[in-house]
Write a protein that holds these residues in place. Sequence first.
Motif, PDB file in Angstrom:
ATOM      1  N   HIS A 199       0.941  -1.089  -0.084  1.00 38.98           N
ATOM      2  CA  HIS A 199       0.152  -0.010   0.014  1.00 38.98           C
ATOM      3  C   HIS A 199       0.803   1.195  -0.065  1.00 38.98           C
ATOM      4  CE1 HIS A 199      -2.760   3.098   1.608  1.00 38.98           C
ATOM      5  NE2 HIS A 199      -3.902   2.289   1.125  1.00 38.98           N
ATOM      6  N   TYR A 205       0.347  -2.587   4.868  1.00 41.23           N
ATOM      7  CA  TYR A 205      -0.635  -3.317   4.139  1.00 41.23           C
ATOM      8  C   TYR A 205      -0.034  -4.006   3.058  1.00 41.23           C
ATOM      9  CZ  TYR A 205      -4.113  -0.816   6.925  1.00 41.23           C
ATOM     10  OH  TYR A 205      -4.999  -0.467   7.741  1.00 41.23           O
ATOM     11  N   LYS A 219      -2.432  -7.107   6.903  1.00 40.75           N
ATOM     12  CA  LYS A 219      -2.421  -5.830   7.710  1.00 40.75           C
ATOM     13  C   LYS A 219      -1.322  -5.618   8.712  1.00 40.75           C
ATOM     14  CE  LYS A 219      -7.405  -5.925   7.701  1.00 40.75           C
ATOM     15  NZ  LYS A 219      -8.789  -6.152   8.395  1.00 40.75           N
ATOM     16  N   ASP A 220      -0.343  -6.574   8.671  1.00 45.89           N
ATOM     17  CA  ASP A 220       0.742  -6.260   9.794  1.00 45.89           C
ATOM     18  C   ASP A 220       2.144  -6.855   9.306  1.00 45.89           C
ATOM     19  OD1 ASP A 220       0.328  -8.999   9.502  1.00 45.89           O
ATOM     20  OD2 ASP A 220      -0.531  -9.432  11.622  1.00 45.89           O
ATOM     21  N   ASP A 241      -8.047   3.273   1.334  1.00 44.07           N
ATOM     22  CA  ASP A 241      -7.772   1.610   1.676  1.00 44.07           C
ATOM     23  C   ASP A 241      -8.653   0.869   0.640  1.00 44.07           C
ATOM     24  OD1 ASP A 241      -6.272   2.103   3.722  1.00 44.07           O
ATOM     25  OD2 ASP A 241      -8.007   2.115   5.324  1.00 44.07           O
ATOM     26  N   LEU A 269     -10.887  -2.975   3.463  1.00 47.48           N
ATOM     27  CA  LEU A 269      -9.731  -4.053   3.431  1.00 47.48           C
ATOM     28  C   LEU A 269     -10.588  -5.467   3.528  1.00 47.48           C
ATOM     29  CD1 LEU A 269      -7.085  -2.491   5.836  1.00 47.48           C
ATOM     30  CD2 LEU A 269      -7.319  -2.579   3.292  1.00 47.48           C
TER      31      LEU A 269
END
Length: 796
Positions: A199, A205, A219-220, A241, A269
């Motif tokens: 992202h 992301y 997401k981590d 997003d 997401l």
Amino acid sequence: MTSTLWVLAVCFPLLAGVSAGFAPYADRTQTFSRTLVTREINPRFRRDAGVRSSSFTPSEVTLSAEELPKLEDNTHEITFLDDDGSSFILTWVGDGTGVILVLSTYNLPEGWYLGVSSSRLYRSEDSGKNFHDISHVINNTYIRKEFGIIVGPGNSGRVILTADGEGVKSGVIFTSRDSGKTFTRIDLPFYPFKPITYHLSNPDYLLVSSIDKCLWLSKDFGNTWIKVHDNIQTYTWGQGDTLFFSTSLKLTVDADRRGELLLMRTEDLGNTFTTVASKIFSFGYLGGFLFTSVVKNAGDPRVIYISTDQGDSFNQAQLPSATMEQFYSVLEADNEMIFMHVDEPGDTNFGTVYTSDAQGILFSKSLEHHLFTMLGKSDFTNITSLRGVYLTNVITEDGYIQSVISYDSGGEWISLNKPENEECDTSAQNCNLHIHGEYSVFNNKAPMTPLSDPSAVGIIIAHGSVGDSLTRPDVFVSDDGGYSWNKTLKGPHHYALLDSGGIIVAVEYYPEKPIKTMKFSTDEGQSWKSYNFTDLPIIFVGLASEPGTKTMNISIWGYRPEDEYKATWVSVTIDFEALLNRDCEEKDYVEWVAHSTTEQNKGNEGCVLGYKEKFRRLRKLSVCRNGRDYIIIREQSPCLCTKEDYMCDYGYYRHENSSECVKQADFKDQDLELCLNGEEEVLQTTGYRKVPGDKCEGGFTPKRTEKDIHKLCGQQSQSQERTAVTAVSICVLVLALSVGVFLIVRKYVCGGRMIAYRFSALQLQDDDLCIAGESEQSAVINEGGFHDDSDEDLIA
């Protein structure tokens, strides 16, 4: 454009089999993500006609007794003695960090009995002056060469390496948050099919597709993964997003299903989904515009729709119709306009360039006979060192290549001026400068495309030739955005900009001849100094410098052959900071008004696209360093509007050598009806619309209105919060209105005549080049090349 990723990748083949023979070190000089070939197709490069007879001699200045030791003391040569890798991938991590990662991979080719693969990872913290083998931090794991090193956006310090897991259902990645100092191994619940994409604003992301056509999201920063959707075809990040992807309700999404795909959107997401378009063949996202090519009915040609609101609504692009043998291709797009190439019928290798309004709906003809080959190669170049400047090539009636330039975002295209220090041969019918672009690199006619950067105002470096079409390349430099040029080096070179244009570095290009000399200029190419950077020559591979042009360091990469099967990789880094040991002061700069320094623009006071810009630029004779903190200083002031600030509106055109817009014969005595945001409107115009991005004030102000006639048309997206019952109800309503909508669409623009704005391609893969689902934010690393930006992969 600048980027925070710089990748240099080089591969050379090992034995393909005992009986197949071996060409030692073949293709090792194929760099910069190009596959250089010698095959030549129409369009052609002139070989004999127009060859110039010039007495030009590059101005060479000898290094002084003071300069030579300074360079020698700041030249650092690294030899990778114990590394027998068949490919090297070099990647900068961030801008201004000085961190470089090098991935060396070794593979025995198919046909050998023993499958031997290995990798080594090296790291430098001082811009390549020293490297350390850090293979132990990834447990000496073999890293997949085709995925390379994936670096996060900006100076995030994020790095991802991709390895194989156990079997085809699992993969392994190594992630780093500290620019490659340490890595964490993560076992994936899937096997990656494409490189992982970041992202743009949140590097935690991550997005990737698996080999079984599923879309996965983290997401981590890769620690945990969730499956977003099954059966996907292409995907891309949108704004914020938002995530777009195409999918099929059928079990497969192969080529036979394209045209039956759904375009899906999730804005949270992967928690909820909206179908924004159906029956799509392909899609892409660039510059705030969402492009879709749609198959309305089975067997119909594809039609292109454009959305500026992330898919809430779509409008059909008002472009000439195209047959199934033609294609559209987005050449460039930003928040203000789109450059669209429309292919000509037949195997012509050229087409017409159109420019859009700010909504991306209405298009005007900009340039005819524009070079765009069936192989997907176009020479269209955005000159980033000066606003509004674009450079490209056209094809003459006899199939030869000539260059044209626009200074007003495609409003007008003209030939390039002949450099003052060059003369044409008497056999040349016209005498202009012609520039080698991507097509020349593809055909091994020139090693690099034109180079420019926003921090080096007005400077362009390019390969070109003088005559009536392209011939053998020399290096030319412009210091005013392409109005005037000077031949500065004979023959092909690799070149780079350092210190915001204060230094130009060049290395002569020889495919297989060892070299040991580089050249540099501190006066924008007017004079050059030569320097022997090594005692033992190397086969040159490429120049490596930080993203952008702020750095004072340049690395020269190559190899020294040892025997028929082995070579030693070498990196030589030169630091110019000691040579330019004085910081630039106010007296070293001069004011310069863009677009006003040549006789061609005399009298316009630099007014282009409605305003003029005054810059503070470095004097050519000032030998000092701008430094990493150098900021471009500019002043902008608006100009009065003239007809030059307007394009011809839809249904109008300009006669050659005239500023007047007149109505096209096909539209006389007819209303100009447009489909905008799902409602049909009548365009009331005197024939002019302002060029997108033009900031003129007052002066010529033609009237233009769009009158809503309260009729539905076009293709509308589904609501973001639609329930299943509501969706069924709307589907029934759509079926009930289908006949009426069809009758409305039949009179779409020309009243009673059906105008088809088709989007089609020569082959399935060609359509991918035109509108693909790769993110403009992702860094794509290809075997045998480098990319400083992924826009090339998004839109061809």
